[in-house]
Design an enzyme around this catalytic site. Sequence first.
Site, PDB file in Angstrom:
ATOM      1  NE  ARG A   1      19.191 -56.540 -76.366  1.00 39.99           N
ATOM      2  CZ  ARG A   1      18.884 -55.389 -76.942  1.00 39.99           C
ATOM      3  NH1 ARG A   1      18.682 -54.309 -76.213  1.00 39.99           N
ATOM      4  NH2 ARG A   1      18.764 -55.302 -78.251  1.00 39.99           N
TER       5      ARG A   1
ATOM      6  CB  SER B   1      20.865 -57.482 -80.413  1.00 45.72           C
ATOM      7  OG  SER B   1      20.033 -58.008 -79.407  1.00 45.72           O
ATOM      8  CB  SER B   2      15.447 -57.915 -82.756  1.00 45.56           C
ATOM      9  OG  SER B   2      15.849 -58.619 -83.894  1.00 45.56           O
ATOM     10  CD  GLN B   3      11.754 -51.653 -80.437  1.00 47.24           C
ATOM     11  OE1 GLN B   3      11.451 -51.728 -81.620  1.00 47.24           O
ATOM     12  NE2 GLN B   3      11.260 -50.739 -79.629  1.00 47.24           N
TER      13      GLN B   3
END
Length: 329
Positions: A46, A100-102
């Site tokens: 990530r 950036s999503s959880q």
Amino acid sequence: MGAHALHKDLEDLAAEARAELVDRIDASGAWADDPVWREAFAAVPRHLFVPYYYVGVRGGHERRWGESPDARARERWVRGAYADTPLATRLRDGELVTSSSQPSLMAMMLAALEVEDGDRVLEIGAGTGYNAALLAHRLGDDDLVTTVDLEPDITEAARQHLAAAGHHPVVVTGDGARGVPERAPFDRIIATCALTSIPPAWLAQCAPGARVLAPLATGLIVLTVRDPGSAEGRFLPTPAYFVPLRGEGRPEPEPASLGGVPRQAREDDLFRFLLDLSRGSLTPQEAYQLWEREGRPPRGRYGLTVSGGDEWGWLDDPEGPYAWPLRLP
């Protein structure tokens, strides 16, 4: 020598933080229905997709950056990149444009998408490119994945992040509401931006039996496509809050008067969901009466039907008695 050692330390720290994130998502049960996603999250780094991001501090935002000259700042950056939280990645005039999503929510959504080997997948909202990388890794074929975003700077950055992670799915700059007809048909469509209704172009670009998962009214709707003009499905029980889809014809919802609705209901997440889903069809007072009469229903009791150019939300049963049209752009 020092810089190389530091780089290796950061890589080791990233690997350790990524393993901790995977364990945390595992414990949440997010991919219980499709544990193959564990391997994708364990493999895709990530931190390569968030070379910088913003964290809220008193009075504004603080930028965390992987190239900071301060070693401790770089360490905070890499640890934060693997926190199970959404990360603000682009601000404009103090407003969030992209995030950036959880990761645990992403994992749950990807598991609910029920991706199968060989599926052609369209993602609406490229964001950082991280979700597209997870899909490409899971499918083992970059060409099966298409991701679209409205803004050229977002798609260009996503392309660069994906290349750094070793993936090259098709990244398109365009209005997500129009889909990507030249890459159709799709077996799965997943949106990472909030909608007010399902764009007709998506269903037209789906193969029969395709699955569409999209944030709508602070929930996540999962539709099964019957033919190019019709689909139906239910909401997942999970709340979801995303940046709205940007593009042509996206109306700004008008605030409705909540007079006569008790404060406890106004502040209740499940009532706010019904309020959003029925906006323009039920008054807040009608929505409140329905909500109380039906025992304050959770999201999983609601659904959505798309047919013949119309869309309607419903409670328990698409045939009614509780069904209402969605306001279309």
